[in-house]
Each structure stands twice: as structure tokens, then as C-alpha cells.
Design an enzyme around this catalytic site. Structure first.
Site, mmCIF file in Angstrom:
data_model
loop_
_atom_site.group_PDB
_atom_site.id
_atom_site.type_symbol
_atom_site.label_atom_id
_atom_site.label_comp_id
_atom_site.label_asym_id
_atom_site.label_seq_id
_atom_site.Cartn_x
_atom_site.Cartn_y
_atom_site.Cartn_z
ATOM 1 N N TYR A 258 0.737 -1.190 0.069
ATOM 2 C CA TYR A 258 -0.073 0.040 -0.154
ATOM 3 C C TYR A 258 0.907 1.375 -0.124
ATOM 4 O O TYR A 258 0.671 2.186 0.719
ATOM 5 C CB TYR A 258 -0.954 0.076 1.126
ATOM 6 C CG TYR A 258 -1.733 -1.328 1.262
ATOM 7 C CD1 TYR A 258 -2.747 -1.507 0.323
ATOM 8 C CD2 TYR A 258 -1.510 -2.211 2.234
ATOM 9 C CE1 TYR A 258 -3.588 -2.702 0.308
ATOM 10 C CE2 TYR A 258 -2.109 -3.398 2.517
ATOM 11 C CZ TYR A 258 -3.207 -3.754 1.647
ATOM 12 O OH TYR A 258 -4.101 -4.806 1.668
ATOM 13 N N TYR B 219 -13.566 -7.208 4.564
ATOM 14 C CA TYR B 219 -12.176 -7.291 3.668
ATOM 15 C C TYR B 219 -11.823 -8.690 3.864
ATOM 16 O O TYR B 219 -11.927 -9.578 4.947
ATOM 17 C CB TYR B 219 -11.279 -6.252 4.487
ATOM 18 C CG TYR B 219 -9.831 -6.493 3.940
ATOM 19 C CD1 TYR B 219 -9.489 -5.881 2.639
ATOM 20 C CD2 TYR B 219 -9.111 -7.662 4.699
ATOM 21 C CE1 TYR B 219 -8.237 -6.446 2.238
ATOM 22 C CE2 TYR B 219 -7.546 -7.831 4.088
ATOM 23 C CZ TYR B 219 -7.366 -7.134 2.929
ATOM 24 O OH TYR B 219 -6.144 -7.580 2.654
ATOM 25 N N ASP C 123 -14.633 -16.281 7.302
ATOM 26 C CA ASP C 123 -13.311 -15.826 7.103
ATOM 27 C C ASP C 123 -12.686 -15.651 8.588
ATOM 28 O O ASP C 123 -12.824 -14.472 9.128
ATOM 29 C CB ASP C 123 -13.256 -14.731 6.270
ATOM 30 C CG ASP C 123 -11.891 -14.120 6.111
ATOM 31 O OD1 ASP C 123 -10.846 -14.434 6.803
ATOM 32 O OD2 ASP C 123 -11.551 -13.140 5.429
ATOM 33 N N LYS D 75 -2.910 -15.934 9.646
ATOM 34 C CA LYS D 75 -2.271 -15.028 10.482
ATOM 35 C C LYS D 75 -1.687 -15.562 11.724
ATOM 36 O O LYS D 75 -0.524 -16.425 11.640
ATOM 37 C CB LYS D 75 -3.512 -13.995 10.936
ATOM 38 C CG LYS D 75 -3.795 -13.005 9.653
ATOM 39 C CD LYS D 75 -4.328 -11.601 10.328
ATOM 40 C CE LYS D 75 -4.655 -10.822 9.146
ATOM 41 N NZ LYS D 75 -3.672 -9.859 8.540
#
Length: 422
Positions: free
Chosen positions: A15, A140, A240, A269
Site C-alpha cells: 500500500y 475485507y 473468514d 495469521k
């Protein structure tokens, strides 16, 4: 040329522009919850490396697992071959989730891609041409194309890549608040499913906490109603849990705040304790059997580094470490501290809302132009956080010392107060 000059010339950070438009801090080493910079500055890590380093850095048990495995087998292709660490890991994930079939992959975004492919294959195996997905506003799910196609259509990368993405369907996100009234949003969901169920393969959502789309905490009862409606309309329910899994909400998985299970779960993660890139998709036996027994016969996906033995070994060590620790007690204590400390800034003019659950603490501002200023203030005062948009938040390792957690929160609050005084 030193390595920082190389970074500035050649390394494209996430980003960001190249060269970077924001300051990049040079890290020399890490230990537990401390980041040591090349400049000699020490920062308390309030981000746990994008929520993955749940045990902190350089934990001896995780280091040992990596070192032991590297001498045995650092990597082997998973096509046509198997190895012990992968089997052990899959068994652990099956026991933890209550589902049956595990597909190991490289990253959270990839696990979402695989979950979407699996849902489409399942519907095709049943003779149904259902290829669209339902997702929540503010969602997201990752940065690859399929994952982006189920991210919020207004406040995500749709504005850049939208014409290149699959056209999916979105429903109103549940109202903010763990005890909020979701009746309107549930009605919206029911109306959409009634209208579009013949084309929807699956409903994908982040349970309890919507992450990068707004750090939104919502009522678990919404998930229970979603389960009921997905069953009614023969739509797969996909959770998710990449960000929420492995304890972040105070339960091993966020769906454990409910009395239901999804058809598919994605995890990542914290899976390896932040050591290696790895994720997984886990499904019910009914799904894997339906696909495997059909004319399709196989799950068409196969990453080169799927089930990497180093990643599997450290994931096994991380799960064992978590289960043998008093992690839930620690997370509950973290939650208490977040709640107490964040209350102190509720009345500030700049603050729109504060909220927290488990190891997650969030301050939402009314304006979105202060992220860099707040980060600079925190770094100057020995704390690493990475605000974005209107959100100033922290998700910490479960091993963090109380005094360090308090410093993180108070520094965040002080950064916001310093803006208000200008």
C-alpha cells in the site's frame, strides 16, 4: 550502498509508492513484544505483525520447532507426496474446528480464493450453476482478485480494480455493537437471499469482527440467523477467521460465540504464530465428499509451497503452545485493560467511538486525515501502531506485559489528545 538505500530504490512496500511516500522504519531485530530499530530506538509492538505474532517474537518453543524441522526436511512438494507435520497439523485443525477436510495453502488471501472455488465446485457437483457470492458491506477478505471481489464495493480497491472483478452481491453489515439490534440487517439479508439464492454459491463473512473494512464488532446472533437462512436456501456459509482465529476475540475461533458452525472456515495469521506464511481452508466432510464423488472429482488448486514442512512444524508448535497456556485468561485481562483505558477518551471531540473485544482495541475518529500524525507521535514515544483512515487500533500478542499494554493504549490516546489541542 547500504541496505536502507537499496530498500528506498528497489523495494515496493505494501500500500505504498516506490520510493515510499511514508517513512519506513529500519528494524534490526525483535524479541517478545519489542521491535528494535537500527537507530537504537525500541518500540512496543501494538500490531503483533498484522495480528499474527500471538506469542510475541522469538519464542523458544517456536524457534526450536523451526530449527529441528530444517535439518529433517525444509520443503517437499505436496502433489503426490505427504509428510508427517502436515498430517499432524490437519488433525489439530479438524479437532479445533469440528470440521473434517483441510486444504493447506500459502496465505490468507489464497485460502479465501480456495474457499470460493470450493463453494462453486460444490454447487456444480450438485448440478447447480451457482457462481456468485454474497458478502457484507465493510468486508475485507484479501487482495487477490477473488478475495477483492467479496470486499466492500465502495470502500475497498473496487474503485481501482472494479471492472476486472467478478460482480458479486452485498448486504447491509450488522449494526455496531456486540449486543446491537440486527433485526433490520437480518431482514435485508433474508430479502436478498430470497431474491438471489438461485445464483449464490456461498455467503462469506468475517464473524463477530469485521477487520480492515472498519474494525466493526457486531452481535453474534446475526451469524446464527445467517446459518438458518443459508440452510433454507442451500447456500454455503463461509467464515473468514483469518484475523479472528486463534484467540483474538477471547474464543479460539469467533464462531464459538454462537451455537452454530459454518460449512467452510479460512484461517491464517496466527496459525504459525507469525513465523511463516501459511493459511488453510477447512470444510465439512459433506462438501469434500460431494466434490470428490462427482464428475469434477478434484479440488483444482495447488500452490507450490502448499503444506511447507517448516510452516507446518511451527504451526503445530504454535497451536500446542496456545493450548498448553492460559491464553484465554490472558486475553480476557487484555480486554479488561483495553475497556478501562479506552473509556478515558470517549468524550473527546475528535473521537467518534471506542470499542474492544479480546486482544483488539479500537478508536474510531470523526476525521480520516490524522493517521500519519498519530503514528509519528506513537513512534516518537516508543510505540508501534499503524492507523488507517479513521481507525487507530491495536491488536497485541497474548504475552504482552500489562505495563506495556497500558503504555500502548495511553500513547494512542495521548496522540489523539495532542491533535485536539492544536
Amino acid at each position: 550502498m547500504n541496505w536502507l538505500d537499496i530498500d528506498n530504490i528497489h523495494v515496493w512496500h505494501p500500500y505504498n509508492a516506490l520510493p515510499s511516500k511514508t517513512k519506513i522504519l529500519p528494524v534490526k531485530k525483535t524479541n517478545n513484544t519489542t521491535i528494535f530499530l537500527e537507530t537504537g530506538v525500541e518500540l512496543i509492538d501494538g500490531m503483533s505483525s498484522w495480528w499474527s505474532a500471538i506469542h510475541g517474537y522469538n519464542h523458544p518453543k517456536l524457534n526450536e520447532a523451526i530449527k529441528k524441522q530444517v535439518d529433517i526436511m525444509p520443503h517437499i512438494m505436496f502433489g503426490g507426496l505427504a509428510h508427517e507435520q502436515a498430517s499432524i497439523l490437519c488433525e489439530k485443525l479438524v479437532k479445533l474446528t469440528g470440521l473434517n477436510s483441510v486444504f493447506l495453502c500459502d496465505s490468507g488471501s489464497v485460502s479465501v480464493e480456495v474457499s470460493l472455488k470450493t463453494a462453486i465446485l460444490y454447487q456444480k457437483a450438485k448440478g447447480l450453476n451457482k457462481y456468485k457470492f454474497l458478502a457484507l458491506e465493510h468486508s475485507y477478505h484479501g487482495d487477490t482478485l477473488g478475495a477483492m471481489s467479496v470486499c466492500d464495493p465502495l470502500n475497498s480497491m473496487h474503485s481501482i480494480y472494479g471492472s476486472y472483478l467478478s460482480k458479486n452481491i452485498f448486504t447491509t453489515a450488522p449494526a455496531l455493537g456486540f449486543d446491537s439490534d440486527c433485526s433490520k440487517e437480518i431482514k435485508d439479508l433474508e430479502n436478498i437471499l430470497e431474491k438471489h439464492h438461485q445464483e449464490i454459491a456461498g455467503f462469506i463473512l468475517e464473524p463477530i469482527v469485521q477487520g480492515a473494512g472498519g474494525m466493526r464488532i457486531y452481535n453474534p446472533s446475526y451469524l446464527e440467523k445467517a446459518r438458518e437462512l443459508c440452510d433454507k436456501y442451500n447456500i454455503l456459509l463461509i467464515f473468514d477467521e483469518i484475523a479472528t482465529g486463534f484467540g483474538h476475540t477471547g474464543r479460539m475461533f469467533a464462531f464459538e460465540w454462537t451455537n452454530i458452525k459454518p460449512d467452510i472456515i479460512t484461517v491464517g495469521k496466527g496459525l504459525t504464530g507469525g513465523y511463516m506464511t501459511m493459511a488453510a481452508m477447512i470444510t465439512s466432510k459433506e462438501i469434500s465428499d460431494t466434490i470428490s464423488d462427482s464428475e469434477i472429482g478434484v479440488l483444482m488448486h495447488g500452490p507450490t509451497f502448499m503444506a511447507n514442512p517448516l510452516a507446518c512444524s511451527v504451526a503445530n508448535a504454535s497451536i500446542d503452545l496456545l493450548l498448553s497456556s492460559s491464553w484465554q485468561k490472558k486475553v480476557n485481562k487484555i480486554e479488561e485493560i483495553f475497556k478501562k483505558e479506552l473509556e478515558t477518551i470517549k468524550g473527546l471531540d475528535l473521537v467518534k467511538d471506542v470499542r474492544n473485544i479480546g486482544a483488539i482495541g479500537i478508536i474510531e475518529l470523526k476525521e480520516d486525515c490524522f493517521a500519519q500524525e498519530i503514528q509519528d507521535y506513537c513512534v516518537k514515544n516508543g510505540v508501534w501502531i499503524r492507523p488507517f483512515g479513521t481507525l487507530v487500533y491495536s491488536i497485541v500478542a497474548y504475552t504482552i506485559e500489562e505495563k506495556n499494554l497500558i503504555k500502548i493504549i495511553r500513547t494512542m490516546c495521548d496522540a489523539i489528545k495532542s491533535i485536539k489541542k492544536k
